[in-house]
Scaffold this motif. Structure first.
Motif, PDB file in Angstrom:
ATOM      1  N   ASN A 217       0.846  -1.191   0.000  1.00 35.38           N
ATOM      2  CA  ASN A 217       0.000   0.000   0.000  1.00 35.38           C
ATOM      3  C   ASN A 217       0.889   1.251   0.000  1.00 35.38           C
ATOM      4  O   ASN A 217       1.550   1.545   0.997  1.00 35.38           O
ATOM      5  N   VAL A 218       0.862   1.993  -1.109  1.00 43.21           N
ATOM      6  CA  VAL A 218       1.722   3.174  -1.257  1.00 43.21           C
ATOM      7  C   VAL A 218       1.351   4.247  -0.241  1.00 43.21           C
ATOM      8  O   VAL A 218       2.223   4.867   0.366  1.00 43.21           O
ATOM      9  N   ARG A 219       0.073   4.473  -0.030  1.00 43.98           N
ATOM     10  CA  ARG A 219      -0.339   5.531   0.914  1.00 43.98           C
ATOM     11  C   ARG A 219       0.150   5.231   2.341  1.00 43.98           C
ATOM     12  O   ARG A 219       0.638   6.118   3.027  1.00 43.98           O
ATOM     13  N   LEU A 220       0.028   3.973   2.775  1.00 41.32           N
ATOM     14  CA  LEU A 220       0.511   3.620   4.114  1.00 41.32           C
ATOM     15  C   LEU A 220       2.034   3.730   4.196  1.00 41.32           C
ATOM     16  O   LEU A 220       2.577   4.171   5.211  1.00 41.32           O
ATOM     17  N   ALA A 221       2.722   3.343   3.132  1.00 44.86           N
ATOM     18  CA  ALA A 221       4.183   3.447   3.113  1.00 44.86           C
ATOM     19  C   ALA A 221       4.610   4.917   3.148  1.00 44.86           C
ATOM     20  O   ALA A 221       5.578   5.273   3.832  1.00 44.86           O
ATOM     21  N   CYS A 222       3.892   5.776   2.447  1.00 42.84           N
ATOM     22  CA  CYS A 222       4.178   7.218   2.473  1.00 42.84           C
ATOM     23  C   CYS A 222       3.970   7.779   3.875  1.00 42.84           C
ATOM     24  O   CYS A 222       4.789   8.570   4.365  1.00 42.84           O
ATOM     25  N   ARG A 223       2.884   7.377   4.506  1.00 46.14           N
ATOM     26  CA  ARG A 223       2.604   7.854   5.861  1.00 46.14           C
ATOM     27  C   ARG A 223       3.738   7.434   6.809  1.00 46.14           C
ATOM     28  O   ARG A 223       4.192   8.231   7.631  1.00 46.14           O
ATOM     29  N   ALA A 224       4.211   6.204   6.686  1.00 45.60           N
ATOM     30  CA  ALA A 224       5.296   5.713   7.546  1.00 45.60           C
ATOM     31  C   ALA A 224       6.596   6.480   7.299  1.00 45.60           C
ATOM     32  O   ALA A 224       7.361   6.731   8.230  1.00 45.60           O
ATOM     33  N   ALA A 225       6.843   6.864   6.044  1.00 50.01           N
ATOM     34  CA  ALA A 225       8.077   7.575   5.701  1.00 50.01           C
ATOM     35  C   ALA A 225       7.953   9.082   5.897  1.00 50.01           C
ATOM     36  O   ALA A 225       8.950   9.802   5.819  1.00 50.01           O
ATOM     37  N   GLY A 226       6.740   9.567   6.126  1.00 48.77           N
ATOM     38  CA  GLY A 226       6.530  10.997   6.344  1.00 48.77           C
ATOM     39  C   GLY A 226       6.616  11.828   5.079  1.00 48.77           C
ATOM     40  O   GLY A 226       7.085  12.971   5.107  1.00 48.77           O
ATOM     41  N   VAL A 227       6.157  11.251   3.950  1.00 48.42           N
ATOM     42  CA  VAL A 227       6.143  11.986   2.683  1.00 48.42           C
ATOM     43  C   VAL A 227       4.784  11.811   2.022  1.00 48.42           C
ATOM     44  O   VAL A 227       4.022  10.907   2.355  1.00 48.42           O
TER      45      VAL A 227
ATOM     46  N   ALA B  45       9.778  -4.349  -3.460  1.00 46.98           N
ATOM     47  CA  ALA B  45       8.873  -4.312  -2.309  1.00 46.98           C
ATOM     48  C   ALA B  45       7.484  -4.813  -2.709  1.00 46.98           C
ATOM     49  O   ALA B  45       6.846  -5.557  -1.954  1.00 46.98           O
ATOM     50  N   LEU B  46       7.022  -4.421  -3.896  1.00 46.20           N
ATOM     51  CA  LEU B  46       5.714  -4.901  -4.359  1.00 46.20           C
ATOM     52  C   LEU B  46       5.719  -6.409  -4.565  1.00 46.20           C
ATOM     53  O   LEU B  46       4.727  -7.085  -4.259  1.00 46.20           O
ATOM     54  N   LEU B  47       6.830  -6.927  -5.074  1.00 42.69           N
ATOM     55  CA  LEU B  47       6.921  -8.379  -5.224  1.00 42.69           C
ATOM     56  C   LEU B  47       6.825  -9.072  -3.873  1.00 42.69           C
ATOM     57  O   LEU B  47       6.161 -10.098  -3.730  1.00 42.69           O
ATOM     58  N   LEU B  48       7.484  -8.495  -2.879  1.00 40.85           N
ATOM     59  CA  LEU B  48       7.430  -9.094  -1.545  1.00 40.85           C
ATOM     60  C   LEU B  48       6.058  -8.932  -0.909  1.00 40.85           C
ATOM     61  O   LEU B  48       5.652  -9.750  -0.084  1.00 40.85           O
ATOM     62  N   ALA B  49       5.338  -7.893  -1.284  1.00 37.62           N
ATOM     63  CA  ALA B  49       3.989  -7.669  -0.740  1.00 37.62           C
ATOM     64  C   ALA B  49       2.974  -8.641  -1.338  1.00 37.62           C
ATOM     65  O   ALA B  49       1.840  -8.721  -0.861  1.00 37.62           O
ATOM     66  N   ARG B  50       3.390  -9.388  -2.336  1.00 38.34           N
ATOM     67  CA  ARG B  50       2.495 -10.332  -2.991  1.00 38.34           C
ATOM     68  C   ARG B  50       1.912 -11.324  -1.981  1.00 38.34           C
ATOM     69  O   ARG B  50       0.744 -11.678  -2.061  1.00 38.34           O
ATOM     70  N   GLU B  51       2.710 -11.751  -1.039  1.00 35.49           N
ATOM     71  CA  GLU B  51       2.232 -12.695  -0.031  1.00 35.49           C
ATOM     72  C   GLU B  51       1.057 -12.095   0.743  1.00 35.49           C
ATOM     73  O   GLU B  51       0.055 -12.772   0.999  1.00 35.49           O
ATOM     74  N   HIS B  52       1.159 -10.807   1.088  1.00 37.26           N
ATOM     75  CA  HIS B  52       0.061 -10.148   1.792  1.00 37.26           C
ATOM     76  C   HIS B  52      -1.177 -10.107   0.900  1.00 37.26           C
ATOM     77  O   HIS B  52      -2.294 -10.377   1.368  1.00 37.26           O
ATOM     78  N   ALA B  53      -0.975  -9.784  -0.384  1.00 37.93           N
ATOM     79  CA  ALA B  53      -2.104  -9.728  -1.312  1.00 37.93           C
ATOM     80  C   ALA B  53      -2.774 -11.100  -1.424  1.00 37.93           C
ATOM     81  O   ALA B  53      -4.000 -11.193  -1.480  1.00 37.93           O
ATOM     82  N   GLU B  54      -1.966 -12.142  -1.443  1.00 35.18           N
ATOM     83  CA  GLU B  54      -2.527 -13.492  -1.484  1.00 35.18           C
ATOM     84  C   GLU B  54      -3.367 -13.780  -0.236  1.00 35.18           C
ATOM     85  O   GLU B  54      -4.418 -14.399  -0.319  1.00 35.18           O
ATOM     86  N   GLN B  55      -2.887 -13.310   0.914  1.00 34.43           N
ATOM     87  CA  GLN B  55      -3.636 -13.521   2.154  1.00 34.43           C
ATOM     88  C   GLN B  55      -4.956 -12.759   2.124  1.00 34.43           C
ATOM     89  O   GLN B  55      -5.998 -13.275   2.534  1.00 34.43           O
ATOM     90  N   VAL B  56      -4.918 -11.526   1.639  1.00 37.15           N
ATOM     91  CA  VAL B  56      -6.143 -10.725   1.537  1.00 37.15           C
ATOM     92  C   VAL B  56      -7.111 -11.385   0.559  1.00 37.15           C
ATOM     93  O   VAL B  56      -8.313 -11.479   0.825  1.00 37.15           O
ATOM     94  N   LEU B  57      -6.579 -11.858  -0.570  1.00 32.25           N
ATOM     95  CA  LEU B  57      -7.418 -12.534  -1.563  1.00 32.25           C
ATOM     96  C   LEU B  57      -8.089 -13.759  -0.953  1.00 32.25           C
ATOM     97  O   LEU B  57      -9.297 -13.951  -1.096  1.00 32.25           O
ATOM     98  N   ALA B  58      -7.306 -14.553  -0.258  1.00 25.14           N
ATOM     99  CA  ALA B  58      -7.877 -15.756   0.356  1.00 25.14           C
ATOM    100  C   ALA B  58      -8.950 -15.382   1.377  1.00 25.14           C
ATOM    101  O   ALA B  58     -10.017 -15.995   1.421  1.00 25.14           O
TER     102      ALA B  58
END
Length: 187
Positions: free
Chosen positions: A27-37, A59-72
């Motif tokens: 999630n780009v918006r959450l990552a931006c919030r964490a980085a303060g930009v 990072a998006l490739l690594l986030a794939r696992e999370h997307a799979e969990q959300v999909l399931a």
């Protein structure tokens, strides 16, 4: 009057924080919030910094696992939403629709199949984040990695002569010197 030079808002450390959080959920918006930009600042940095763009894709490739969990979870449990009547919520219903997430997973699958720098960075993402945070190139120096590999090889076979270790290491890397006969070396 002295001119004040401001530090960049989206410096190397913040880029590493951004990529680290992006790898968690994609999630780009959450990552931006964490980085303060802001998201526009992040997207601008992505366009201007090739190494950062590669780390972003990794990072998006690594986030794939999370997307799979959300999909399931959505496929099995659905998504709860309010039902309104005359502008007032009157009930809750569960809706099952995961087409958008499936399309996103297909995009990440294509990226993974293409391979390339993002896949290489994803293989050792923690080390890439450390390099990014120090302001270094995201991709490792291949020459340095080869030397470390030779050193590791030498540590395993300490009883062999150094030349023999080097020749075996080169052979393991797929580097050969042909099949000349040793007798041909005489001058």
């Amino acid at each position: 009057p002295a001119r004040v030079v401001r530090a960049p808002v989206f410096d190397a450390r913040r880029k590493a924080v951004f990529c680290d959080h992006l790898a968690l959920a994609g999630n780009v918006r959450l990552a931006c919030r964490a980085a303060g930009v802001s998201p526009p600042t992040a997207y601008k940095a992505r366009r201007e910094d090739g190494g950062f763009a590669i780390a972003w894709d990794a990072a998006l490739l690594l986030a794939r696992e999370h997307a799979e969990q959300v999909l399931a979870e959505r496929a099995l449990d659905g998504v709860e939403e309010e039902v309104f009547y005359h502008g007032e919520p009157v009930a809750m219903r569960r809706r099952y629709d995961s087409r958008l997430l499936l399309a996103h997973l297909a995009r990440l699958d294509r990226m993974a199949e293409r391979g390339g720098d993002a896949c290489d960075v994803a293989q050792d993402f923690d080390a890439a984040l450390e390099r990014l945070g120090r302001g270094e190139e995201v991709l490792p120096d291949e020459e340095h990695d080869a030397i470390e590999s030779l050193d590791a090889w030498a540590a395993r076979d300490e009883d062999l002569p150094p030349l023999e270790i080097a020749l075996r290491w080169l052979e393991a890397q797929g580097i050969t010197f042909g099949d000349e006969d040793e007798d041909d070396w005489e001058g």
